[in-house]
Motif scaffolding. Structure first.
Motif, PDB file in Angstrom:
ATOM      1  N   THR A   3       1.076  -1.418  -0.094  1.00 25.52           N
ATOM      2  CA  THR A   3       0.316   0.359  -0.044  1.00 25.52           C
ATOM      3  C   THR A   3       1.313   1.358  -0.108  1.00 25.52           C
ATOM      4  O   THR A   3       0.675   2.340  -0.694  1.00 25.52           O
ATOM      5  CB  THR A   3      -0.797   0.190   1.084  1.00 25.52           C
ATOM      6  OG1 THR A   3      -1.112  -1.165   1.212  1.00 25.52           O
ATOM      7  CG2 THR A   3      -2.235   0.732   1.536  1.00 25.52           C
ATOM      8  N   HIS A   4       1.786   0.851   1.068  1.00 25.85           N
ATOM      9  CA  HIS A   4       3.234   2.837   0.732  1.00 25.85           C
ATOM     10  C   HIS A   4       3.723   3.075  -0.558  1.00 25.85           C
ATOM     11  O   HIS A   4       3.947   3.986  -0.358  1.00 25.85           O
ATOM     12  CB  HIS A   4       4.262   1.917   2.148  1.00 25.85           C
ATOM     13  CG  HIS A   4       3.350   2.313   2.916  1.00 25.85           C
ATOM     14  ND1 HIS A   4       3.404   0.446   3.643  1.00 25.85           N
ATOM     15  CD2 HIS A   4       3.046   2.314   4.199  1.00 25.85           C
ATOM     16  CE1 HIS A   4       2.891   0.588   4.716  1.00 25.85           C
ATOM     17  NE2 HIS A   4       2.765   1.558   5.456  1.00 25.85           N
ATOM     18  N   SER A   5       3.554   1.805  -1.527  1.00 25.48           N
ATOM     19  CA  SER A   5       4.309   1.497  -2.625  1.00 25.48           C
ATOM     20  C   SER A   5       3.432   2.573  -3.466  1.00 25.48           C
ATOM     21  O   SER A   5       3.588   3.054  -4.492  1.00 25.48           O
ATOM     22  CB  SER A   5       5.136   0.022  -2.809  1.00 25.48           C
ATOM     23  OG  SER A   5       5.892   0.444  -2.323  1.00 25.48           O
ATOM     24  N   ARG A   6       1.941   1.375  -3.754  1.00 27.09           N
ATOM     25  CA  ARG A   6       1.304   2.636  -4.463  1.00 27.09           C
ATOM     26  C   ARG A   6       0.803   3.869  -4.596  1.00 27.09           C
ATOM     27  O   ARG A   6       1.245   4.685  -5.821  1.00 27.09           O
ATOM     28  CB  ARG A   6       0.362   1.416  -4.225  1.00 27.09           C
ATOM     29  CG  ARG A   6      -0.211   0.284  -5.327  1.00 27.09           C
ATOM     30  CD  ARG A   6      -1.805  -0.235  -5.035  1.00 27.09           C
ATOM     31  NE  ARG A   6      -2.357  -0.699  -3.611  1.00 27.09           N
ATOM     32  CZ  ARG A   6      -2.022  -1.626  -3.314  1.00 27.09           C
ATOM     33  NH1 ARG A   6      -0.999  -2.379  -3.431  1.00 27.09           N
ATOM     34  NH2 ARG A   6      -2.645  -1.138  -1.944  1.00 27.09           N
ATOM     35  N   LEU A   7       0.459   4.291  -2.805  1.00 28.31           N
ATOM     36  CA  LEU A   7       0.531   5.318  -2.572  1.00 28.31           C
ATOM     37  C   LEU A   7       1.868   6.411  -2.981  1.00 28.31           C
ATOM     38  O   LEU A   7       1.424   7.543  -3.344  1.00 28.31           O
ATOM     39  CB  LEU A   7       0.631   5.724  -1.777  1.00 28.31           C
ATOM     40  CG  LEU A   7      -1.214   5.227  -0.291  1.00 28.31           C
ATOM     41  CD1 LEU A   7      -0.938   5.591   1.394  1.00 28.31           C
ATOM     42  CD2 LEU A   7      -2.730   6.201  -0.656  1.00 28.31           C
ATOM     43  N   ALA A   8       2.882   6.184  -2.546  1.00 24.36           N
ATOM     44  CA  ALA A   8       4.309   7.047  -3.394  1.00 24.36           C
ATOM     45  C   ALA A   8       4.032   7.039  -5.277  1.00 24.36           C
ATOM     46  O   ALA A   8       3.908   7.797  -5.193  1.00 24.36           O
ATOM     47  CB  ALA A   8       5.046   6.050  -2.537  1.00 24.36           C
ATOM     48  N   LEU A   9       3.531   5.675  -5.672  1.00 22.43           N
ATOM     49  CA  LEU A   9       3.905   5.405  -6.456  1.00 22.43           C
ATOM     50  C   LEU A   9       2.705   7.454  -7.526  1.00 22.43           C
ATOM     51  O   LEU A   9       3.260   7.033  -8.560  1.00 22.43           O
ATOM     52  CB  LEU A   9       3.459   4.539  -7.696  1.00 22.43           C
ATOM     53  CG  LEU A   9       5.212   3.551  -6.947  1.00 22.43           C
ATOM     54  CD1 LEU A   9       5.002   2.347  -7.592  1.00 22.43           C
ATOM     55  CD2 LEU A   9       5.945   4.423  -8.040  1.00 22.43           C
ATOM     56  N   ARG A  10       1.627   6.258  -7.292  1.00 16.68           N
ATOM     57  CA  ARG A  10       0.355   7.055  -7.265  1.00 16.68           C
ATOM     58  C   ARG A  10       0.652   8.877  -7.404  1.00 16.68           C
ATOM     59  O   ARG A  10      -0.116   9.739  -8.192  1.00 16.68           O
ATOM     60  CB  ARG A  10      -0.558   7.444  -6.267  1.00 16.68           C
ATOM     61  CG  ARG A  10      -2.035   5.713  -7.637  1.00 16.68           C
ATOM     62  CD  ARG A  10      -2.156   4.963  -7.102  1.00 16.68           C
ATOM     63  NE  ARG A  10      -3.887   5.937  -6.573  1.00 16.68           N
ATOM     64  CZ  ARG A  10      -4.747   5.170  -5.790  1.00 16.68           C
ATOM     65  NH1 ARG A  10      -4.507   4.710  -5.225  1.00 16.68           N
ATOM     66  NH2 ARG A  10      -5.964   6.653  -5.977  1.00 16.68           N
ATOM     67  N   GLY A  11       1.710   9.371  -5.877  1.00 13.54           N
ATOM     68  CA  GLY A  11       1.550  10.607  -5.675  1.00 13.54           C
ATOM     69  C   GLY A  11       2.906  11.278  -6.517  1.00 13.54           C
ATOM     70  O   GLY A  11       2.415  11.910  -6.744  1.00 13.54           O
ATOM     71  N   ALA A  12       3.471  10.665  -6.779  1.00 14.12           N
ATOM     72  CA  ALA A  12       4.655  10.743  -7.930  1.00 14.12           C
ATOM     73  C   ALA A  12       4.159  11.466  -9.229  1.00 14.12           C
ATOM     74  O   ALA A  12       5.186  11.956  -9.628  1.00 14.12           O
ATOM     75  CB  ALA A  12       6.118   9.562  -7.446  1.00 14.12           C
ATOM     76  N   ALA A  13       3.311  10.336  -9.667  1.00 13.08           N
ATOM     77  CA  ALA A  13       2.868  10.590 -10.985  1.00 13.08           C
ATOM     78  C   ALA A  13       1.625  11.604 -11.035  1.00 13.08           C
ATOM     79  O   ALA A  13       2.055  12.530 -11.906  1.00 13.08           O
ATOM     80  CB  ALA A  13       1.915   9.041 -11.214  1.00 13.08           C
ATOM     81  N   LEU A  14       1.198  11.499  -9.386  1.00 11.40           N
ATOM     82  CA  LEU A  14       0.537  13.145 -10.060  1.00 11.40           C
ATOM     83  C   LEU A  14       0.807  14.635 -10.054  1.00 11.40           C
ATOM     84  O   LEU A  14       0.862  15.129 -10.590  1.00 11.40           O
ATOM     85  CB  LEU A  14      -0.328  13.238  -8.767  1.00 11.40           C
ATOM     86  CG  LEU A  14      -1.663  14.506  -8.210  1.00 11.40           C
ATOM     87  CD1 LEU A  14      -2.059  14.478  -9.422  1.00 11.40           C
ATOM     88  CD2 LEU A  14      -2.296  14.349  -7.482  1.00 11.40           C
ATOM     89  N   ALA A  15       2.084  13.942  -9.287  1.00 17.45           N
ATOM     90  CA  ALA A  15       3.449  15.723  -8.846  1.00 17.45           C
ATOM     91  C   ALA A  15       4.042  15.743 -10.645  1.00 17.45           C
ATOM     92  O   ALA A  15       3.906  17.080 -10.698  1.00 17.45           O
ATOM     93  CB  ALA A  15       4.288  15.060  -7.809  1.00 17.45           C
ATOM     94  N   LEU A  16       4.044  14.478 -11.198  1.00 18.39           N
ATOM     95  CA  LEU A  16       4.767  15.271 -12.138  1.00 18.39           C
ATOM     96  C   LEU A  16       4.162  15.601 -13.259  1.00 18.39           C
ATOM     97  O   LEU A  16       4.392  16.142 -13.867  1.00 18.39           O
ATOM     98  CB  LEU A  16       5.772  13.162 -13.048  1.00 18.39           C
ATOM     99  CG  LEU A  16       6.375  13.093 -14.282  1.00 18.39           C
ATOM    100  CD1 LEU A  16       6.951  14.638 -13.832  1.00 18.39           C
ATOM    101  CD2 LEU A  16       6.790  11.637 -14.342  1.00 18.39           C
ATOM    102  N   LEU A  17       2.614  14.833 -13.237  1.00 16.92           N
ATOM    103  CA  LEU A  17       1.552  15.594 -14.397  1.00 16.92           C
ATOM    104  C   LEU A  17       1.626  16.744 -14.009  1.00 16.92           C
ATOM    105  O   LEU A  17       1.018  17.306 -15.201  1.00 16.92           O
ATOM    106  CB  LEU A  17       0.280  14.854 -14.041  1.00 16.92           C
ATOM    107  CG  LEU A  17      -1.007  14.437 -14.427  1.00 16.92           C
ATOM    108  CD1 LEU A  17      -0.493  14.236 -16.267  1.00 16.92           C
ATOM    109  CD2 LEU A  17      -1.946  14.054 -14.615  1.00 16.92           C
ATOM    110  N   LEU A  18       1.734  17.277 -12.698  1.00 14.39           N
ATOM    111  CA  LEU A  18       0.974  18.409 -12.283  1.00 14.39           C
ATOM    112  C   LEU A  18       2.503  18.997 -12.856  1.00 14.39           C
ATOM    113  O   LEU A  18       2.284  20.906 -12.903  1.00 14.39           O
ATOM    114  CB  LEU A  18       0.534  19.145 -11.490  1.00 14.39           C
ATOM    115  CG  LEU A  18      -1.271  18.308 -10.964  1.00 14.39           C
ATOM    116  CD1 LEU A  18      -1.369  18.518  -8.886  1.00 14.39           C
ATOM    117  CD2 LEU A  18      -2.067  18.700 -11.362  1.00 14.39           C
TER     118      LEU A  18
END
Length: 142
Positions: A3-18
């Motif tokens: 779960t930690h890795s999924r949250l971190a990857l989703r957050g990184a993808a969102l930050a990159l997208l923005l």
């Protein structure tokens, strides 16, 4: 994947997208050097924040003495990485400072807000409160 890795990857993808439209705006208004500095700050922020999943996993999943020491070392290493990765270019004057810090801080703000929204809820709404001496706690309102 934890779960930690999924949250971190989703957050990184969102930050990159923005960060992409923000980088385009920096390019349009300020120029190439400031854009490269901003992208560098975003990259350092994403790498530093994504490593939190490793630290959290070491500290919470099957904790033992060695894993806790590795988690603490990972946390210290992450802070040292961010300090060196941002501090050295600032000290040498090789990057414009403000765009780099805006990129770094922007990633941390976006990922913290996104983690608050994506984090699983551990206590369902309407769950009974903590028990007192083995019984059920009663609360009264006036």
């Amino acid at each position: 994947m934890s779960t930690h890795s999924r949250l971190a990857l989703r957050g990184a993808a969102l930050a990159l997208l923005l960060a992409l439209p923000a980088g385009v705006a920096v390019w349009y208004y300020f120029g190439r050097a400031e854009t490269l500095s901003f992208v560098y700050g975003v990259g350092v922020g994403i790498l530093g924040f994504a490593s939190i999943a490793l630290t959290v996993s070491l500290l919470t999943v099957r904790p033992s003495g060695v894993r806790i020491l590795l988690g603490v070392a990972s946390y210290g290493g992450r802070l040292a990485f961010a300090l060196v990765a941002v501090g050295v270019p600032v000290y040498l004057g090789s990057w414009p400072v403000l765009p780099m810090l805006c990129g770094l801080v922007g990633v941390y703000v976006v990922e913290n807000v996104s983690l608050l929204k994506m984090a699983p809820r551990s206590i369902p709404v309407g769950a009974p409160g903590p028990s007192v001496r083995g019984g059920v706690e009663r609360r009264t309102e006036i």
